[in-house]
Design an enzyme around this catalytic site. Structure first.
Site, mmCIF file in Angstrom:
data_model
loop_
_atom_site.group_PDB
_atom_site.id
_atom_site.type_symbol
_atom_site.label_atom_id
_atom_site.label_comp_id
_atom_site.label_asym_id
_atom_site.label_seq_id
_atom_site.Cartn_x
_atom_site.Cartn_y
_atom_site.Cartn_z
ATOM 1 C CB CYS A 298 -0.735 0.067 0.903
ATOM 2 S SG CYS A 298 -1.898 1.091 1.458
ATOM 3 C CG HIS B 217 -5.362 -2.202 -0.790
ATOM 4 N ND1 HIS B 217 -4.770 -2.402 -1.093
ATOM 5 C CD2 HIS B 217 -5.678 -0.911 -1.087
ATOM 6 C CE1 HIS B 217 -3.807 -1.911 0.293
ATOM 7 N NE2 HIS B 217 -4.433 -0.836 -0.728
ATOM 8 C CD GLU B 218 -6.981 1.937 -4.274
ATOM 9 O OE1 GLU B 218 -7.153 2.770 -3.238
ATOM 10 O OE2 GLU B 218 -5.717 0.704 -4.006
ATOM 11 C CG HIS C 62 -7.278 2.657 1.311
ATOM 12 N ND1 HIS C 62 -6.409 2.997 2.145
ATOM 13 C CD2 HIS C 62 -6.445 1.635 0.107
ATOM 14 C CE1 HIS C 62 -5.493 2.480 1.930
ATOM 15 N NE2 HIS C 62 -4.769 1.976 0.512
#
Ligand code: ZN
Length: 200
Positions: free
Chosen positions: A110, A152-153, A156
């Site tokens: 990341c 993953h995004e 966030h």
């Protein structure tokens, strides 16, 4: 111009980002944010970037996996990761649904946990409903590495980092990863780290 990517410990990375309103979507501020996020992602380079990573608590994500980013991986590694180039695109207010829950484990990093990597298990397939930069609804069905990037995004935007999901014993400096672990199968890495074999 590129933006500063904030690092773990910055409160914005742990907060739920808020929805972009239709008025904001057509505003010069959000258009400029998207362009700056694109340039920042390419400059680093990275395959995805979420607005909280540049200190902005909005549900905006950019993604791009260029062919040249994949040059360091063998054909076998690319096939195992189901990794293929993904053209640049923008996701506003994305909603993610798991389509194929089969767990797939690989090393992940990341830009906001700079210099480190760890094994992270992700669902093999997801669907994302979102708006693009013009406010047009898009529906994306993704598998393999692209599905990993999307998970993953979108994490966030919920204030979640991969370190919350990683196999903690595999956490490594990127430099040490390259020196000791790169090119080895996940099964070999797990064995060397004293981790149990994964099912399937
Ligand atoms: Zn990240």
């Amino acid at each position: 111009m590129v933006l500063k990517i904030v690092q773990a410990g910055e409160p914005v990375l742990r907060q739920r980002a808020r929805e972009v309103t239709p008025e904001e979507l057509s505003s010069p501020e959000v258009k400029s944010l998207i362009a700056l996020m694109r340039d920042t992602m390419r400059d680093t380079p990275g395959v995805g970037l979420a607005a909280p990573q540049v200190g902005v608590g909005l549900r905006v994500v950019v993604v791009e996996d260029r062919p040249e980013y994949q040059a360091g991986l063998s054909a076998e590694e690319l096939a195992a990761r189901e990794r293929k180039p993904v053209p640049f695109h923008v996701l506003i207010n994305p909603r993610l649904v798991v389509e194929d829950p089969t767990p797939v484990e690989f090393h992940e990093g990341c830009l906001s946990v700079s210099g480190y990597t760890a094994l992270v298990s992700r669902a093999r397939g997801v669907r994302v409903e979102a708006l693009d930069e013009n406010g047009t609804p898009v529906s994306i069905s993704a598998r393999g590495w692209y599905a990993r990037i999307l998970q993953h995004e979108v994490d966030h935007l919920e204030g979640t980092l991969y370190v919350d999901r990683m196999e903690t014993r595999s956490f490594s400096l990127l430099e040490n990863h390259r020196r000791h672990w790169a090119g080895r199968s996940v099964a070999e890495v797990r064995k060397a780290l004293g981790l149990p074999e994964r099912q399937g």
